[in-house]
Motif scaffolding. Structure first.
Motif, PDB file in Angstrom:
ATOM      1  N   ASN A  73       0.819  -1.210   0.000  1.00  0.00           N
ATOM      2  CA  ASN A  73       0.000   0.000   0.000  1.00  0.00           C
ATOM      3  C   ASN A  73       0.857   1.267   0.000  1.00  0.00           C
ATOM      4  OD1 ASN A  73      -2.535   1.207  -0.170  1.00  0.00           O
ATOM      5  ND2 ASN A  73      -2.782   1.375   2.044  1.00  0.00           N
ATOM      6  N   GLY A  74       2.184   1.121   0.094  1.00  0.00           N
ATOM      7  CA  GLY A  74       3.081   2.259  -0.086  1.00  0.00           C
ATOM      8  C   GLY A  74       2.928   3.377   0.921  1.00  0.00           C
ATOM      9  N   LYS A  75       2.788   3.032   2.180  1.00  0.00           N
ATOM     10  CA  LYS A  75       2.592   4.061   3.202  1.00  0.00           C
ATOM     11  C   LYS A  75       3.467   3.776   4.424  1.00  0.00           C
ATOM     12  CE  LYS A  75      -2.308   4.893   2.070  1.00  0.00           C
ATOM     13  NZ  LYS A  75      -2.147   6.098   1.262  1.00  0.00           N
ATOM     14  N   VAL A  76       3.829   4.841   5.106  1.00  0.00           N
ATOM     15  CA  VAL A  76       4.412   4.731   6.442  1.00  0.00           C
ATOM     16  C   VAL A  76       3.378   5.216   7.447  1.00  0.00           C
ATOM     17  CG1 VAL A  76       6.857   4.913   5.867  1.00  0.00           C
ATOM     18  CG2 VAL A  76       5.504   7.011   6.093  1.00  0.00           C
ATOM     19  N   PRO A  77       3.481   4.799   8.722  1.00  0.00           N
ATOM     20  CA  PRO A  77       4.525   3.962   9.305  1.00  0.00           C
ATOM     21  C   PRO A  77       4.352   2.496   8.941  1.00  0.00           C
ATOM     22  CG  PRO A  77       2.831   4.351  10.933  1.00  0.00           C
ATOM     23  CD  PRO A  77       2.470   5.180   9.724  1.00  0.00           C
ATOM     24  N   LEU A  78       5.468   1.789   9.091  1.00  0.00           N
ATOM     25  CA  LEU A  78       5.484   0.349   8.880  1.00  0.00           C
ATOM     26  C   LEU A  78       6.328  -0.248  10.004  1.00  0.00           C
ATOM     27  CD1 LEU A  78       4.752  -1.990   6.891  1.00  0.00           C
ATOM     28  CD2 LEU A  78       6.973  -1.590   5.815  1.00  0.00           C
ATOM     29  N   LEU A  79       5.770  -1.202  10.712  1.00  0.00           N
ATOM     30  CA  LEU A  79       6.497  -1.833  11.828  1.00  0.00           C
ATOM     31  C   LEU A  79       7.064  -3.162  11.361  1.00  0.00           C
ATOM     32  CD1 LEU A  79       7.100  -1.660  14.957  1.00  0.00           C
ATOM     33  CD2 LEU A  79       5.104  -3.160  15.255  1.00  0.00           C
ATOM     34  N   GLU A  80       8.367  -3.331  11.536  1.00  0.00           N
ATOM     35  CA  GLU A  80       8.981  -4.639  11.279  1.00  0.00           C
ATOM     36  C   GLU A  80       9.090  -5.345  12.627  1.00  0.00           C
ATOM     37  OE1 GLU A  80      12.662  -4.539   9.092  1.00  0.00           O
ATOM     38  OE2 GLU A  80      12.482  -6.653   8.518  1.00  0.00           O
ATOM     39  N   ILE A  81       8.271  -6.388  12.771  1.00  0.00           N
ATOM     40  CA  ILE A  81       8.128  -7.063  14.063  1.00  0.00           C
ATOM     41  C   ILE A  81       9.287  -8.017  14.308  1.00  0.00           C
ATOM     42  CG2 ILE A  81       6.681  -8.722  15.327  1.00  0.00           C
ATOM     43  CD1 ILE A  81       4.254  -7.313  13.963  1.00  0.00           C
TER      44      ILE A  81
ATOM     45  N   PHE B 246       6.167  -7.610   8.448  1.00  0.00           N
ATOM     46  CA  PHE B 246       5.843  -6.195   8.423  1.00  0.00           C
ATOM     47  C   PHE B 246       4.371  -5.957   8.751  1.00  0.00           C
ATOM     48  CE2 PHE B 246       9.336  -6.830   5.431  1.00  0.00           C
ATOM     49  CZ  PHE B 246      10.263  -5.916   5.921  1.00  0.00           C
ATOM     50  N   LEU B 247       4.107  -4.978   9.587  1.00  0.00           N
ATOM     51  CA  LEU B 247       2.728  -4.585   9.903  1.00  0.00           C
ATOM     52  C   LEU B 247       2.539  -3.120   9.544  1.00  0.00           C
ATOM     53  CD1 LEU B 247      -0.019  -5.394  11.223  1.00  0.00           C
ATOM     54  CD2 LEU B 247       0.919  -4.562  13.392  1.00  0.00           C
ATOM     55  N   PRO B 248       1.633  -2.814   8.581  1.00  0.00           N
ATOM     56  CA  PRO B 248       1.339  -1.420   8.247  1.00  0.00           C
ATOM     57  C   PRO B 248       0.106  -0.931   9.011  1.00  0.00           C
ATOM     58  CG  PRO B 248       0.404  -2.832   6.559  1.00  0.00           C
ATOM     59  CD  PRO B 248       0.994  -3.745   7.632  1.00  0.00           C
ATOM     60  N   GLU B 249      -0.291   0.305   8.742  1.00  0.00           N
ATOM     61  CA  GLU B 249      -1.471   0.962   9.336  1.00  0.00           C
ATOM     62  C   GLU B 249      -1.168   1.389  10.776  1.00  0.00           C
ATOM     63  OE1 GLU B 249      -4.145   1.949   7.748  1.00  0.00           O
ATOM     64  OE2 GLU B 249      -3.702   0.883   5.877  1.00  0.00           O
ATOM     65  N   SER B 250      -0.990   2.689  10.943  1.00  0.00           N
ATOM     66  CA  SER B 250      -0.563   3.218  12.241  1.00  0.00           C
ATOM     67  C   SER B 250      -1.421   2.704  13.394  1.00  0.00           C
ATOM     68  CB  SER B 250      -0.583   4.744  12.219  1.00  0.00           C
ATOM     69  OG  SER B 250      -1.871   5.237  11.894  1.00  0.00           O
ATOM     70  N   ASN B 251      -2.737   2.675  13.206  1.00  0.00           N
ATOM     71  CA  ASN B 251      -3.593   2.309  14.340  1.00  0.00           C
ATOM     72  C   ASN B 251      -3.626   0.807  14.587  1.00  0.00           C
ATOM     73  OD1 ASN B 251      -3.999   4.996  14.692  1.00  0.00           O
ATOM     74  ND2 ASN B 251      -6.153   5.027  14.050  1.00  0.00           N
ATOM     75  N   ALA B 252      -3.385   0.008  13.555  1.00  0.00           N
ATOM     76  CA  ALA B 252      -3.214  -1.432  13.787  1.00  0.00           C
ATOM     77  C   ALA B 252      -1.910  -1.684  14.541  1.00  0.00           C
ATOM     78  CB  ALA B 252      -3.220  -2.196  12.456  1.00  0.00           C
ATOM     79  N   ILE B 253      -0.889  -0.896  14.222  1.00  0.00           N
ATOM     80  CA  ILE B 253       0.389  -1.006  14.948  1.00  0.00           C
ATOM     81  C   ILE B 253       0.180  -0.651  16.422  1.00  0.00           C
ATOM     82  CG2 ILE B 253       2.709  -0.021  15.172  1.00  0.00           C
ATOM     83  CD1 ILE B 253       2.681   0.370  12.082  1.00  0.00           C
ATOM     84  N   LEU B 254      -0.577   0.432  16.685  1.00  0.00           N
ATOM     85  CA  LEU B 254      -0.851   0.805  18.084  1.00  0.00           C
ATOM     86  C   LEU B 254      -1.545  -0.334  18.828  1.00  0.00           C
ATOM     87  CD1 LEU B 254      -2.124   4.521  17.977  1.00  0.00           C
ATOM     88  CD2 LEU B 254       0.206   3.672  18.315  1.00  0.00           C
ATOM     89  N   CYS B 255      -2.535  -0.958  18.189  1.00  0.00           N
ATOM     90  CA  CYS B 255      -3.242  -2.073  18.842  1.00  0.00           C
ATOM     91  C   CYS B 255      -2.289  -3.226  19.116  1.00  0.00           C
ATOM     92  CB  CYS B 255      -4.402  -2.557  17.979  1.00  0.00           C
ATOM     93  SG  CYS B 255      -5.762  -1.389  17.872  1.00  0.00           S
TER      94      CYS B 255
END
Lengths: 201, 201
Positions: free
Chosen positions: B50-58, B63-72
């Motif tokens: 989806n070409g967006k930041v932030p992206l969390l590398e767990i 990789f987990l994208p979507e800022s609010n999914a990362i927060l959860c």
């Protein structure tokens, strides 16, 4: 018993109906004509200050807005929302994708073309949603080319959330024939137990 | 160790930094210049289609994208995300509100005014975001007039998510002085342990 305040032809509202039916939960449905101001009355704003449907009444006077928060609430501790931390985050990833990268293009284009009182006047605006909508569909196609469902390799509220407007994307001017993996996935969703079709009006 | 791919001045990315710091989780930060195409390279799209930041590398390659999914994901099983079913749904309610009813107005107006290479050319577009942004702020003000935090009467990722762009809404042309409850809440967020300020560039 749950009560849903919703507009039946709205994809956001239909998601809630799909989840309630899939989980065989009893509910009553109060039809709200969101296209003619019924979400902006003082009475409705007292229930949801953001003035949107769907709205779930969990018990008398306890209201939960936001279609995808409602899906998470209903699916909590059911097979539609994995317990595993990463798999649950993947479901949420797709729920946020849906509200940010998909709905504002595909649902809005559909609204302007099908429900706006003067669609001809909205043609340029509807067409401005085309690139974003096709981008969202391409992201889904990429995922579904390798996976049977959007998250966790099983049917979940991520599929329900994305089905809501994807299955009527044609009404927004999008050509789903370009997306064979999405087309096959739509059929898999429709083959789920207790699948319920969106009312036509 | 977690790795964040993010743009430091982005509210969506700053949320992730705030949560990692609040939870005292170790992480490394890889700065991505999203305003100059670094989220659209083949290398980045392989990490997030989806070409967006932030992206969390767990972990390496996960990789987990979507800022609010990362927060959860980060807040799972911590005081920042209630376990109670309804209270957790309330947090999610505000996370979805943020992405649908707040960010597309307030973050976009800020981007156009502060970061666009030719802000003068974008003035009309930025101003078209004003009504929606003020509507979102009014919904927050309504909630915060009676509650110390957005959900569950305690500091949660709902506050982190809404803080991200609300605290820089002035850069988008919004006058926060009209919202005393929001102003007091911003100070409460900034008084939290391990609060971290957004980098200025």
């Amino acid at each position: 018993m749950f009560r849903v305040y919703g507009t039946s032809v709205s994809g956001n509202c239909h998601k809630v109906r799909m989840a309630l039916e899939a989980l065989a939960l009893p509910y009553e449905w109060t039809e709200i004509d969101s296209m003619h101001g019924q979400t902006r009355t003082p009475e409705f704003l007292a229930k949801n200050p953001n003035g949107k449907v769907p709205l779930l009444e969990i018990e008398p006077g306890v209201f939960l807005p936001e279609s995808n928060a409602i899906l998470c609430y209903l699916a909590d501790d059911t097979p539609l929302l994995p317990r595993d931390r990463l798999q649950r985050a993947r479901v949420l990833q797709w729920l946020f994708f849906e509200q940010y990268s998909h709905e504002p293009y595909i649902a809005v284009a559909r609204y302007l073309r099908r429900f706006h009182p003067d669609p001809a006047s909205q043609r340029a605006l509807a067409e401005s949603k085309s690139d974003g909508g096709y981008r969202a569909l391409a992201v889904m196609e990429h995922q579904l080319a390798n996976e049977p469902f959007l998250a966790a390799r099983r049917y979940s509220i991520a599929d329900i959330a994305l089905y809501g407007y994807t299955h009527v994307a044609g009404e927004g001017g999008f050509d789903l024939a370009r997306f064979p993996a999405i087309t096959a996935w739509l059929a898999r969703v429709e083959a789920q137990p207790r699948y319920v079709r969106m009312p036509s009006e």
